[in-house]
Design an enzyme around this catalytic site. Structure first.
Site, PDB file in Angstrom:
ATOM      1  N   ASP A  13       0.808  -1.221   0.000  1.00 27.30           N
ATOM      2  CA  ASP A  13       0.000   0.000   0.000  1.00 27.30           C
ATOM      3  C   ASP A  13       0.841   1.271   0.000  1.00 27.30           C
ATOM      4  O   ASP A  13       0.432   2.305   0.540  1.00 27.30           O
ATOM      5  CB  ASP A  13      -0.971   0.019   1.188  1.00 27.30           C
ATOM      6  CG  ASP A  13      -1.877  -1.198   1.196  1.00 27.30           C
ATOM      7  OD1 ASP A  13      -2.213  -1.679   0.103  1.00 27.30           O
ATOM      8  OD2 ASP A  13      -2.226  -1.672   2.285  1.00 27.30           O
ATOM      9  N   LYS A  16       1.831   2.013  -5.096  1.00 29.34           N
ATOM     10  CA  LYS A  16       2.374   1.434  -6.332  1.00 29.34           C
ATOM     11  C   LYS A  16       1.443   1.705  -7.511  1.00 29.34           C
ATOM     12  O   LYS A  16       1.886   2.037  -8.598  1.00 29.34           O
ATOM     13  CB  LYS A  16       2.567  -0.084  -6.179  1.00 29.34           C
ATOM     14  CG  LYS A  16       3.567  -0.467  -5.100  1.00 29.34           C
ATOM     15  CD  LYS A  16       3.672  -1.976  -4.937  1.00 29.34           C
ATOM     16  CE  LYS A  16       2.450  -2.622  -4.321  1.00 29.34           C
ATOM     17  NZ  LYS A  16       2.171  -2.249  -2.935  1.00 29.34           N
ATOM     18  N   GLY A  40      -4.511  -4.432  -3.691  1.00 24.97           N
ATOM     19  CA  GLY A  40      -5.551  -3.429  -3.927  1.00 24.97           C
ATOM     20  C   GLY A  40      -4.862  -2.135  -4.284  1.00 24.97           C
ATOM     21  O   GLY A  40      -4.099  -1.596  -3.488  1.00 24.97           O
ATOM     22  N   HIS A  41      -5.059  -1.674  -5.507  1.00 25.41           N
ATOM     23  CA  HIS A  41      -4.350  -0.483  -5.982  1.00 25.41           C
ATOM     24  C   HIS A  41      -5.384   0.592  -6.350  1.00 25.41           C
ATOM     25  O   HIS A  41      -6.261   0.348  -7.168  1.00 25.41           O
ATOM     26  CB  HIS A  41      -3.485  -0.828  -7.198  1.00 25.41           C
ATOM     27  CG  HIS A  41      -2.488  -1.924  -6.918  1.00 25.41           C
ATOM     28  ND1 HIS A  41      -1.866  -2.636  -7.894  1.00 25.41           N
ATOM     29  CD2 HIS A  41      -2.006  -2.422  -5.744  1.00 25.41           C
ATOM     30  CE1 HIS A  41      -1.037  -3.531  -7.341  1.00 25.41           C
ATOM     31  NE2 HIS A  41      -1.126  -3.422  -6.040  1.00 25.41           N
ATOM     32  N   GLN A 223       2.087  -6.217  -3.304  1.00 24.78           N
ATOM     33  CA  GLN A 223       2.646  -6.396  -1.953  1.00 24.78           C
ATOM     34  C   GLN A 223       4.002  -5.662  -1.859  1.00 24.78           C
ATOM     35  O   GLN A 223       4.162  -4.653  -2.513  1.00 24.78           O
ATOM     36  CB  GLN A 223       2.765  -7.875  -1.577  1.00 24.78           C
ATOM     37  CG  GLN A 223       1.413  -8.554  -1.374  1.00 24.78           C
ATOM     38  CD  GLN A 223       0.780  -9.057  -2.650  1.00 24.78           C
ATOM     39  OE1 GLN A 223       1.409  -9.732  -3.426  1.00 24.78           O
ATOM     40  NE2 GLN A 223      -0.487  -8.749  -2.862  1.00 24.78           N
ATOM     41  N   THR A 298      -7.426  -1.298   1.044  1.00 24.44           N
ATOM     42  CA  THR A 298      -8.258  -1.229  -0.165  1.00 24.44           C
ATOM     43  C   THR A 298      -9.068  -2.509  -0.326  1.00 24.44           C
ATOM     44  O   THR A 298     -10.193  -2.493  -0.799  1.00 24.44           O
ATOM     45  CB  THR A 298      -7.346  -1.051  -1.405  1.00 24.44           C
ATOM     46  OG1 THR A 298      -6.387  -0.038  -1.114  1.00 24.44           O
ATOM     47  CG2 THR A 298      -8.118  -0.674  -2.640  1.00 24.44           C
ATOM     48  N   VAL A 299      -8.498  -3.644   0.083  1.00 23.91           N
ATOM     49  CA  VAL A 299      -9.136  -4.944  -0.145  1.00 23.91           C
ATOM     50  C   VAL A 299     -10.090  -5.299   0.991  1.00 23.91           C
ATOM     51  O   VAL A 299     -11.219  -5.721   0.764  1.00 23.91           O
ATOM     52  CB  VAL A 299      -8.046  -6.041  -0.298  1.00 23.91           C
ATOM     53  CG1 VAL A 299      -8.654  -7.431  -0.283  1.00 23.91           C
ATOM     54  CG2 VAL A 299      -7.278  -5.821  -1.590  1.00 23.91           C
ATOM     55  N   LYS A 330       3.155  10.106  -0.572  1.00 23.14           N
ATOM     56  CA  LYS A 330       2.399  10.589   0.589  1.00 23.14           C
ATOM     57  C   LYS A 330       3.196  11.558   1.471  1.00 23.14           C
ATOM     58  O   LYS A 330       2.995  11.618   2.682  1.00 23.14           O
ATOM     59  CB  LYS A 330       1.858   9.402   1.396  1.00 23.14           C
ATOM     60  CG  LYS A 330       0.926   8.521   0.563  1.00 23.14           C
ATOM     61  CD  LYS A 330       0.143   7.541   1.384  1.00 23.14           C
ATOM     62  CE  LYS A 330      -1.331   7.807   1.339  1.00 23.14           C
ATOM     63  NZ  LYS A 330      -2.187   6.792   1.927  1.00 23.14           N
TER      64      LYS A 330
END
Ligand code: GDP
Ligand code: IMO
Ligand code: MG
Length: 429
Positions: A13, A16, A40-41, A223, A298-299, A330
């Site tokens: 997370d 990517k 989860g992107h 990951q 996200t997932v 970030k």
């Protein structure tokens, strides 16, 4: 001109998806080479938000997306995702999405076993996404996986299903979970086969053709190094190798095709799931980072654990991952903090240590040694050039570069695609 491979350097997370989407404008083909729909992107393009799990992020730019043999494919999850992004206006056809016919499938037994085992582990649970990733990779290595190419051979499927069910039903029954019948799995496969098979092909061959034609390939890791099954915080890891070397074996290209390895790192650290996390903050600063960074998985929607930037872990990820440059994301989340800390070393049982230990007990006892810098009051959110950054933010980035022994070649200052600062084009390296 080279290819580029993007990998996460922390616990996932890192952003990517945003960076791959941004870089995809310079690539022709974007390839996923490991992991599955545990990834989860999130990509933000103007008003549109795309949430991708299995589909390569390059599809959003209209590039060819490839799912390599190193990925474990849940066909139902894939179709649901294709339907969702198609409704958002993307074009996903066998011309734009190539899936390796030698990729193993995730079947309903895998998710069931993943969840039953997690429940049985109790307080020692890994905190998996419950999507069957671990059991599917186990079946691949144990040589009992159903691969996409098997769907075209009913006679092969028949005996492979018997072998698979013998193994899984024994385990499921032992764990007190519901078992599966051959009919159930056959029905599942019969339903998905007509939609899945048209996407499948010999990916290695097409990628070789693309290489000969001089096309640029962007490999999209899922990951991160600290979740790598060998190099991460084992056993609190995922079940695949996540380092850049796997881009080659996970898609069937030469190791020399990996090209520039861009490691993605958040300007602080987060983790979802269980396991050691030396710089985790349980105080108000940790909560502030979580709120400002919208740190929810996200997932699974689980809140992400938050902490300071750990330069020791990233330096290790740089070395084992072969990272050529870092995209720091970030940075904006740190805006307005009075002070910012960076972990520059560890103590274990009262002794100074230089590297992160390997055994889980020692990993969980490690205490970070911090260096603290003043923060900045100005905003970096939305900055698109180095000149827009406050002096103190630049100092923070420069200090990180020294500590991790790798250059920061990209900076990200918001979720939005174009709020990105390029210092060095990885494709030109
Ligand atoms: P991935 O799994 O590495 O692709 O990362 P995720 O998409 O799961 O999580 C990263 C989150 O941070 C997403 O919600 C992104 O939209 C968001 N994000 C990415 N880059 C930035 C950034 O520079 N600033 C902020 N505030 N958010 C970002
Ligand atoms: P992206 O690509 C963050 C974590 C899970 C759990 C561990 C094992 O979005 O960065 P698994 O279901 O893989 O067996 O779970 O790995 N995990 C992730 N954490 N981002 C991810 O992907 C992750 N994929 C798996 O939370 O701790
Ligand atoms: Mg993610």
């Amino acid at each position: 001109m080279s290819n580029v491979t993007v990998i996460g350097t922390q616990w996932g997370d890192e952003g990517k998806g945003k960076i791959v989407d941004w870089l995809a404008s310079r690539a022709d083909i974007v390839v996923r080479f490991q992991g599955g729909h545990n990834a989860g992107h999130t990509l933000v393009v103007g008003e549109q938000v795309y949430k991708l799990s299995l589909l390569p992020s390059g599809l959003v730019r209209g590039k060819i997306g490839v799912i390599g043999n190193g990925v474990v494919v849940d066909p139902k999850a894939l179709m649901t995702e294709i339907d969702r992004v198609t409704a958002q206006g993307l074009v996903v056809t066998p011309e734009t999405l190539w899936i390796a016919e030698n990729a193993p499938l995730i079947l309903p037994v895998h998710g069931a076993l993943d969840r039953a085992r997690e429940a049985a582990r109790g307080e020692h649970k890994i905190g998996t996404t419950g999507r069957g990733i671990g059991p599917a990779y186990e079946d691949k290595v144990a040589r009992r996986a159903i691969r996409i190419c098997d769907l075209a051979e009913p006679e092969t499927l028949d005996w492979k299903l018997d072998e698979l069910l013998l193994h899984h039903n024994t385990l499921l029954a032992g764990l007190g979970a519901e078992t599966f019948t051959k009919e159930q799995l056959k029905d599942f496969l019969t339903e998905i086969t007509p939609r899945l098979l048209p996407f499948s092909c010999q990916v290695w061959d097409r990628l070789d053709e693309a290489r000969r034609a001089g096309r640029r390939i962007l490999f999209e890791g899922a990951q991160a190094v600290m979740l790598d099954v060998d190099h991460g915080t084992y056993p609190f890891v995922t079940s695949s190798n996540t380092v850049a070397a796997v881009a080659a074996s996970g898609s069937g290209v030469s190791p020399s095709s990996v090209g520039f390895v861009l490691g993605i790192a958040k300007a602080y650290t987060t983790r979802v799931g269980e396991g050691p996390f030396p710089t985790e903050l349980h105080d108000q600063t940790g909560r502030t980072l979580g709120e400002r960074g919208h740190e929810f998985g996200t997932v699974t929607g689980r809140p992400r654990r938050c902490g300071w930037f750990d330069a020791v872990l990233i330096r290790r990820a740089v070395r084992v991952g072969g990272v050529s440059g870092i995209a720091l994301t970030k940075l904006d989340v740190l805006d307005g903090l009075d002070e910012i800390s960076i972990c520059v070393g560890y103590e274990l049982d009262g002794q100074k240590i230089e590297t992160f230990p390997s055994a889980p007990g020692a990993q969980s006892r490690v205490k970070p040694v911090y260096e603290t810098m003043p923060g900045w009051k100005e905003t970096t959110a939305g900055a698109r050039s180095w000149a827009e950054l406050p002096a103190q933010a630049i100092k923070y980035v420069r200090r990180i570069e020294e500590l991790i022994e790798a250059p920061v070649t990209l900076l990200s200052t918001s979720p939005e695609r174009d709020d990105t600062i390029l210092m060095r084009d990885p494709f030109e390296d």
